[in-house]
Scaffold this active site. Structure first.
Site, PDB file in Angstrom:
ATOM      1  N   HIS A 193      55.531   8.416 -15.546  1.00 48.95           N
ATOM      2  CA  HIS A 193      54.549   8.984 -14.623  1.00 48.95           C
ATOM      3  C   HIS A 193      55.195   9.236 -13.254  1.00 48.95           C
ATOM      4  O   HIS A 193      54.862   8.604 -12.257  1.00 48.95           O
ATOM      5  CB  HIS A 193      53.351   8.053 -14.480  1.00 48.95           C
ATOM      6  N   SER A 228      52.182   9.844 -21.840  1.00 48.65           N
ATOM      7  CA  SER A 228      51.168   8.877 -21.444  1.00 48.65           C
ATOM      8  C   SER A 228      50.334   8.491 -22.663  1.00 48.65           C
ATOM      9  O   SER A 228      50.865   8.013 -23.656  1.00 48.65           O
ATOM     10  CB  SER A 228      50.307   9.445 -20.314  1.00 48.65           C
ATOM     11  N   GLU A 259      57.789   3.397 -20.565  1.00 44.25           N
ATOM     12  CA  GLU A 259      57.378   3.688 -19.191  1.00 44.25           C
ATOM     13  C   GLU A 259      55.956   3.181 -19.003  1.00 44.25           C
ATOM     14  O   GLU A 259      55.214   3.009 -19.968  1.00 44.25           O
ATOM     15  CB  GLU A 259      57.479   5.187 -18.909  1.00 44.25           C
TER      16      GLU A 259
END
Length: 317
Positions: A287, A112, A213
């Site tokens: 995620h 992330s 992502e």
């Protein structure tokens, strides 16, 4: 500068915990993660600033970077795990001692917001780092068997991970463009990859397998970021492209100023298909509950025709 690999993680090794981004909400999340690591047979050292809070950050930029540098300088520490992501990693890059990191290669893992640190490490040290879960989620409620399996395949064994398989046979991997490609893995969270452009830490995609992502982004946000990557030439330079599941990336509220019908898939096809680069969408690399850990900077093989990604080189020695 040649590729640098950290030593594989073994029972009895010491793991240092840092918080490079957002603060934790509950201290018990950290305590549970520490207990899990100790139950697995590891020793744990917690950075002195891990429990700090500076507004929406886990301490000031200097405090967070000091913990990071201290863990790489500590000869007793074998691996550095983050608590979680959130926001703020890019703010501390100016304080990281990359010479220290290069001279003391260790496992570094997170995802992330931690993408910012991974890209900087790749740029300045060539150290293989790991796009994988934060330790605040290391507990029976959140750590699935799939997550745990790929975590240890990546950081605790000297054999290549091999195929990044679907976590669930009911899941679907979509082929955007057929073909195959080989190259080193790079990428991470789409927002943070875009945020690297125009900085000293800018992502290098030339001849590489680019994985991306995202979470909680509406299609127009995705469109904006893919436009940015395209205009910067980063999509065109990649040898292959892998898109993760992109959790909750649909419209949040249907109250547009003008009618919008683009879906996430529409955007992926519009930007990627004309490039004639092998590409797939849907692997568990973001995620999602079933997150696969990926070593960044190692060789990989993308067989887009058969919708498969293989990590063909170990990330540890």
């Amino acid at each position: 500068m040649g590729k640098v690999k950290p030593k594989r993680l073994e029972k009895g090794d010491t793991i240092g915990i840092v918080a490079p981004a957002s603060p934790h909400y509950n201290r018990s999340d950290i305590f549970r993660g520490i207990e899990t690591l100790e139950e697995w047979g590891y020793k744990v050292i917690v950075g002195k600033n891990v429990h700090n809070k500076h507004e929406y950050l886990a301490g000031t930029d200097k405090e967070r970077a000091d913990d990071f540098n201290a863990m790489f300088a500590n000869e007793d520490v074998d691996a550095v795990f983050v608590t979680h992501g959130g926001y703020g990693s890019a703010r501390m890059l100016r304080y990281i001692d990359f010479d220290l990191v290069r001279q003391n290669p260790k496992i570094f893992i997170g995802y992330s917001d931690i993408t910012s640190i991974h890209l900087a490490i790749q740029k300045y040290t060539n150290l293989v780092s790991f796009h994988g879960p934060g330790m605040a989620g290391f507990n029976p409620e959140e750590l699935s068997e799939y997550r745990r399996e790929y975590l240890f395949k990546a950081i605790a064994q000297q054999e290549p991970i091999g195929e990044i398989r679907k976590a669930n046979d009911k899941k679907w991997i979509n082929m955007i463009r057929k073909g195959d490609a080989e190259g080193q893995l790079t990428g991470g969270n789409l927002t943070l990859v875009c945020g690297s452009l125009g900085t000293p830490y800018e992502i290098d995609t030339k001849g590489k397998i680019l994985f991306l992502e995202e979470v909680w982004a509406e299609p127009w946000n995705i469109d904006h970021m893919f436009t940015h990557l395209y205009n910067a030439g980063k999509l065109q330079e990649a040898a292959g492209i892998v898109i993760g599941e992109c959790t909750d990336c649909g419209p949040k509220k249907h109250d547009p100023g003008f009618h919008v019908t683009f879906s996430l898939e529409d955007i992926l096809y519009e930007f990627i298909e004309p490039l004639e680069i092998p590409a797939i969408h849907g692997l568990p690399i973001g995620h999602t509950k079933e997150l696969a850990t990926l070593p960044m900077g190692v060789d990989a093989y993308l067989d887009a025709t058969n919708k498969k990604l293989f990590v063909t080189e170990s990330g540890v020695r």
